[in-house]
Scaffold this active site. Sequence first.
Site, PDB file in Angstrom:
ATOM      1  N   THR A   1      24.335  74.391 107.762  1.00 12.90           N
ATOM      2  CA  THR A   1      23.784  73.250 107.942  1.00 12.90           C
ATOM      3  C   THR A   1      23.315  72.969 109.413  1.00 12.90           C
ATOM      4  O   THR A   1      23.753  73.964 110.310  1.00 12.90           O
ATOM      5  CB  THR A   1      24.985  72.115 107.957  1.00 12.90           C
ATOM      6  OG1 THR A   1      24.722  71.044 108.352  1.00 12.90           O
ATOM      7  CG2 THR A   1      26.361  72.589 108.689  1.00 12.90           C
ATOM      8  N   ASP A   2      22.577  72.250 109.746  1.00  7.04           N
ATOM      9  CA  ASP A   2      21.909  71.691 111.009  1.00  7.04           C
ATOM     10  C   ASP A   2      23.127  71.479 111.919  1.00  7.04           C
ATOM     11  O   ASP A   2      23.003  71.149 113.215  1.00  7.04           O
ATOM     12  CB  ASP A   2      20.917  71.022 111.067  1.00  7.04           C
ATOM     13  CG  ASP A   2      20.894  69.658 110.539  1.00  7.04           C
ATOM     14  OD1 ASP A   2      22.028  69.282 110.070  1.00  7.04           O
ATOM     15  OD2 ASP A   2      19.858  68.807 110.434  1.00  7.04           O
TER      16      ASP A   2
END
Length: 329
Positions: A125-126
Amino acid sequence: MKLLVTGGAGFIGSQFIRYMIAKHPEYSLVNLDKLTYAGNLANLTELAGNAAYSFVRGDIADKELVARLIGEGGFDAVVNFAAESHVDRSIEDAAVFVRTNVLGTQTLLEASREAGVKKYVQISTDEVYGTLGESGFFTEDTPLAPNSPYSASKAGADLLVRAYGETYGMNVNITRCSNNYGPYHFPEKLIPLLITNAMEDKPIPVYGDGLYVRDWLHVRDHARAIDLVLHEGRPGEVYNVGGRNERTNLDIVKAVLKRLGKPESLITHVADRLGHDRRYAIDATKIRRELGWEPTVFLEEGLAETVDWFVRNREWWQKSKAGERSYGA
């Protein structure tokens, strides 16, 4: 190719399985999923009776099960979607996030290494990058600076994947995506929560001023990106996957209300989340340049399609939402 997909009954994992079986009908896919609250086999009913697909119920942190499944499975690749993934839940109880996201990932890596699996892809995930100011973008070289127990557990998993690549020479990749949306999205997350609350004329909780910015990626575009990384990603590389659709939470809420013909008076501002990251934005230049990936679903089109899907599938989300608490946007 024979694939083990972990967490394949969840939102993104089930989309990936449906996509891969449609695109690569000659492949064989095994779905390992614990079926926690967010795992739903109804996401995969269209595959009932499909000889290319099979399901195993189990926990990725179960060392004996994972070692046996991967050791005897003859898998060419493992794609790991399995994770606890909700920030608010991680604030309430971080331990389960560490167990699944960190220990579970290490368990999969070790079993894959011992079995000689040719490729391991970690879906991340960012949020591992932390938060951005009003300008700039996350690149693959942005230092990891997670701000919640959830994102810290995902960052820990990413570092384990990197370490197994460096130490043992495993062929690993990590993908870091922006916020996904689309059909079958579990209704505690922002877009399905606000759609379903609005359909029932319930208040829509919005954290703080509602001006937190996220980059939105349609789940179909994400599945395409993972397929490319699985087949063409260079060993050891990280690939950011972003939709180039930055919007504030309030922008999203208002667009959904407009699509449903519901009043903005349903918006209810609530106390802010602890450690709330202000802005995420992905630079996906690397995956575009190396693998030729581009997002194909514009947010306005994808959001309208998503709203309409929830309208048509009330029974699905009512069952998913039964007994679940609501969080904010």
